[in-house]
Write a protein that holds these residues in place. Structure first.
Motif, PDB file in Angstrom:
ATOM      1  N   GLN A 196      42.099  41.319  53.705  1.00  0.00           N
ATOM      2  CA  GLN A 196      40.942  41.304  52.794  1.00  0.00           C
ATOM      3  C   GLN A 196      40.307  42.692  52.634  1.00  0.00           C
ATOM      4  O   GLN A 196      39.089  42.821  52.533  1.00  0.00           O
ATOM      5  CB  GLN A 196      39.880  40.329  53.300  1.00  0.00           C
ATOM      6  CG  GLN A 196      40.317  38.885  53.296  1.00  0.00           C
ATOM      7  CD  GLN A 196      40.204  38.245  51.918  1.00  0.00           C
ATOM      8  OE1 GLN A 196      39.133  38.029  51.405  1.00  0.00           O
ATOM      9  NE2 GLN A 196      41.335  37.936  51.323  1.00  0.00           N
ATOM     10  N   THR A 232      39.681  38.165  46.885  1.00  0.00           N
ATOM     11  CA  THR A 232      38.393  37.848  47.509  1.00  0.00           C
ATOM     12  C   THR A 232      37.435  37.195  46.540  1.00  0.00           C
ATOM     13  O   THR A 232      36.828  36.158  46.830  1.00  0.00           O
ATOM     14  CB  THR A 232      37.755  39.122  48.093  1.00  0.00           C
ATOM     15  OG1 THR A 232      38.686  39.744  48.990  1.00  0.00           O
ATOM     16  CG2 THR A 232      36.483  38.789  48.858  1.00  0.00           C
ATOM     17  N   ASN A 233      37.259  37.798  45.343  1.00  0.00           N
ATOM     18  CA  ASN A 233      36.324  37.195  44.398  1.00  0.00           C
ATOM     19  C   ASN A 233      36.884  35.909  43.796  1.00  0.00           C
ATOM     20  O   ASN A 233      36.127  35.029  43.382  1.00  0.00           O
ATOM     21  CB  ASN A 233      35.927  38.183  43.295  1.00  0.00           C
ATOM     22  CG  ASN A 233      37.107  38.779  42.574  1.00  0.00           C
ATOM     23  OD1 ASN A 233      37.909  39.470  43.179  1.00  0.00           O
ATOM     24  ND2 ASN A 233      37.220  38.538  41.286  1.00  0.00           N
ATOM     25  N   THR A 234      38.225  35.764  43.765  1.00  0.00           N
ATOM     26  CA  THR A 234      38.805  34.498  43.318  1.00  0.00           C
ATOM     27  C   THR A 234      38.458  33.389  44.307  1.00  0.00           C
ATOM     28  O   THR A 234      38.108  32.271  43.913  1.00  0.00           O
ATOM     29  CB  THR A 234      40.336  34.622  43.176  1.00  0.00           C
ATOM     30  OG1 THR A 234      40.628  35.686  42.256  1.00  0.00           O
ATOM     31  CG2 THR A 234      40.946  33.330  42.654  1.00  0.00           C
ATOM     32  N   ALA A 239      35.824  33.424  46.161  1.00  0.00           N
ATOM     33  CA  ALA A 239      34.373  33.213  46.029  1.00  0.00           C
ATOM     34  C   ALA A 239      34.066  32.208  44.925  1.00  0.00           C
ATOM     35  O   ALA A 239      33.108  31.427  45.026  1.00  0.00           O
ATOM     36  CB  ALA A 239      33.671  34.538  45.747  1.00  0.00           C
ATOM     37  N   SER A 240      34.878  32.188  43.884  1.00  0.00           N
ATOM     38  CA  SER A 240      34.627  31.263  42.764  1.00  0.00           C
ATOM     39  C   SER A 240      34.867  29.809  43.150  1.00  0.00           C
ATOM     40  O   SER A 240      34.338  28.896  42.509  1.00  0.00           O
ATOM     41  CB  SER A 240      35.517  31.622  41.571  1.00  0.00           C
ATOM     42  OG  SER A 240      36.880  31.351  41.854  1.00  0.00           O
ATOM     43  N   SER A 274      36.211  35.492  37.763  1.00  0.00           N
ATOM     44  CA  SER A 274      36.841  36.091  38.943  1.00  0.00           C
ATOM     45  C   SER A 274      38.310  36.435  38.691  1.00  0.00           C
ATOM     46  O   SER A 274      38.791  37.492  39.116  1.00  0.00           O
ATOM     47  CB  SER A 274      36.717  35.156  40.145  1.00  0.00           C
ATOM     48  OG  SER A 274      37.364  33.933  39.899  1.00  0.00           O
ATOM     49  N   SER A 325      35.490  44.300  46.256  1.00  0.00           N
ATOM     50  CA  SER A 325      35.320  42.853  46.429  1.00  0.00           C
ATOM     51  C   SER A 325      33.843  42.471  46.424  1.00  0.00           C
ATOM     52  O   SER A 325      33.453  41.439  45.880  1.00  0.00           O
ATOM     53  CB  SER A 325      35.969  42.389  47.736  1.00  0.00           C
ATOM     54  OG  SER A 325      37.350  42.648  47.725  1.00  0.00           O
ATOM     55  N   THR A 367      32.541  42.735  42.671  1.00  0.00           N
ATOM     56  CA  THR A 367      32.999  41.654  41.804  1.00  0.00           C
ATOM     57  C   THR A 367      32.505  40.292  42.287  1.00  0.00           C
ATOM     58  O   THR A 367      32.173  39.427  41.477  1.00  0.00           O
ATOM     59  CB  THR A 367      34.539  41.655  41.718  1.00  0.00           C
ATOM     60  OG1 THR A 367      35.099  41.650  43.041  1.00  0.00           O
ATOM     61  CG2 THR A 367      35.040  42.889  40.988  1.00  0.00           C
ATOM     62  N   SER A 368      32.418  40.101  43.600  1.00  0.00           N
ATOM     63  CA  SER A 368      31.957  38.807  44.122  1.00  0.00           C
ATOM     64  C   SER A 368      30.474  38.581  43.830  1.00  0.00           C
ATOM     65  O   SER A 368      30.036  37.438  43.669  1.00  0.00           O
ATOM     66  CB  SER A 368      32.205  38.722  45.628  1.00  0.00           C
ATOM     67  OG  SER A 368      33.587  38.767  45.915  1.00  0.00           O
ATOM     68  N   VAL A 381      30.084  36.750  40.456  1.00  0.00           N
ATOM     69  CA  VAL A 381      30.597  35.381  40.267  1.00  0.00           C
ATOM     70  C   VAL A 381      29.478  34.352  40.126  1.00  0.00           C
ATOM     71  O   VAL A 381      29.530  33.494  39.227  1.00  0.00           O
ATOM     72  CB  VAL A 381      31.562  35.010  41.419  1.00  0.00           C
ATOM     73  CG1 VAL A 381      31.936  33.529  41.358  1.00  0.00           C
ATOM     74  CG2 VAL A 381      32.826  35.861  41.340  1.00  0.00           C
TER      75      VAL A 381
END
Length: 423
Positions: A110, A147-149, A151-152, A169, A305, A308-309, A312
């Motif tokens: 990560q 990581t942000n995917t 988070a979604s 994301s 990360s 972008t997170s 979200v």
């Protein structure tokens, strides 16, 4: 009857007035409240200041640890010897396998910063050719978007919310995948990133930056720690030779992971509040300004990360659209290259220029990717469309979302590496 009514009414009225009179009297007779004593303006509590100073000192300590960790890894690679070290990377000479290694390692730990720092260090010690490093760096760019995917997935309970969050994301995923699909084949045939990064590194050393052989300040600062921990120090207990070299490399990797992770955490505590306000002010405006904000925020918090997170939840609530978030994501891609550049400056010795070249590859890959994909109108919104289509399907079939993460970031890279090692 009328007389009785008048008497009753008078009684009621008299009673009401009698009830109100004490209230009015009580109100008028109450002594006025004493004015509040004047107070001197309060200052922020000292513990808060101390905590902030302590955190900034922690950031400086983690930066120093990162520099020392790079020196420790270099010591280990040098201890292996050229032949042994080159054999370590033989399996990654295939560009596709190098790409898969970058994706898989980054998705697991990560942290693209850790992956690219390791690659830059290996190049700077002369143990990994730049041509092998380039696909790994591209893979790290893809792997960090997991990581942000993930988070979604926290919005999966609400259909509309999940659709918006998942699209916002995965636009990062699709941009990086499309950039690799375009630039990796070009790199394999024409080597534009390798040549341009070599030119930039050659220009930088001796002009913008001092030659490390003439001004090895970082080496002088870190060498006491490297000597104490490396093959001639604590890890000499393994008897020297290959065993000590491998142990030194493992220790260096662990220290890099520790330094990058905790420096990022400290910077997030110190800066995320300000970073969030910057992103909120710039999103939805001029795309170039939004890219600049994403780049600056990511460079400060040392993590794309995180940048972008943070966006979200805004997408999930409907406050921001995928198209508004898209330029910020591209800026975050550039901002995350700062860590590799810092690592390159920490590499010393005759191959230090190669380390800077590898770091420039990371920067150029992201800049050229933006110029090609966002710069060409027919490609500009392709990542957004792909993300929205995937989100629409994943909203109706939740297993698609899980399958996307597992296959793209874990199963396909792992299977490719395993098959390559077999044959």
């Amino acid at each position: 009857m009328l007389e009785a009514g008048r008497r009753a009414g008078g009684t009621v009225l008299s009673s009401t007035m009698a009830d109100e009179t004490p209230a009015r009297q009580g109100t008028t007779q109450a002594p006025p409240a004493a004015p509040a004593p004047s107070q001197a303006p309060t200052t922020p509590p000292v513990p808060g200041r101390r905590a902030t100073v302590t955190r900034w000192l922690g950031v400086a300590a983690m930066l120093y640890l990162l520099v020392c960790a790079i020196g420790v890894i270099g010591d280990g690679f040098n201890g292996l010897g050229a032949g042994t070290a080159e054999n370590l990377f033989d399996f990654a000479t295939n560009p596709i396998i190098g790409l898969f290694v970058g994706i898989l390692v980054t998705a697991i730990i990560q942290s693209s910063s850790t992956t690219t720092t390791l690659v830059v260090t290996a190049v700077g010690t002369g143990m990994m050719p730049v041509s092998v490093a380039i696909p790994m760096i591209m893979g790290a760019n893809v792997g960090t978007s997991v990581t942000n995917t993930l988070a979604s997935l926290g919005h999966v309970g609400d259909k509309a919310e999940f659709r918006r969050a998942f699209a916002a994301s995965t636009v990062h995923d699709f941009f990086n995948l499309i950039a690799v699909a375009i630039l990796l084949p070009l790199e394999m045939i024409f080597h534009p990133l390798e040549r341009l990064s070599e030119t930039l590194a050659g220009f930088a050393y001796g002009t913008v930056l001092p030659d490390p052989d003439n001004a090895d300040v970082i080496g002088a600062v870190s060498s006491p720690v490297v000597d104490a921990l490396g093959m001639q120090g604590a890890l000499s207990v393994f008897g020297g030779g290959t065993a000590s070299a491998v142990a030194t490399i493992v220790l260096g990797v662990a220290l890099i992971f520790l330094a990058v992770r905790y420096m990022g955490k400290l910077l997030q505590v110190l800066m995320v509040g300000k970073a969030k306000s910057v992103l909120e002010r710039t999103v939805g405006g001029n795309p170039l300004v939004a890219m600049g904000a994403g780049m600056g925020v990511t460079a400060v918090v040392q993590s794309s990360s995180v940048t972008t997170s943070m966006l979200v939840p805004f997408a999930g609530s409907g406050s921001l659209t995928t198209r508004q978030i898209y330029p910020l994501t591209l800026g975050a891609n550039i901002g995350t290259t700062v860590t590799a550049l810092l690592a390159a400056f920490a590499v010393t010795g005759g191959d230090a220029q190669l380390a800077l070249q590898a770091a420039f590859v990371h920067l150029l890959f992201n800049v050229v990717g933006i110029l090609v994909i966002y710069g060409l109108p027919f490609l500009r919104w392709l990542p957004v469309r792909c993300a929205e289509v995937l989100a629409a399907v994943a909203t109706e079939h939740k297993t698609i979302a899980a399958a996307w993460v597992i296959t793209v970031f874990l199963a396909i890279p792992a299977a490719g590496i395993f098959i390559h090692t077999l044959f």
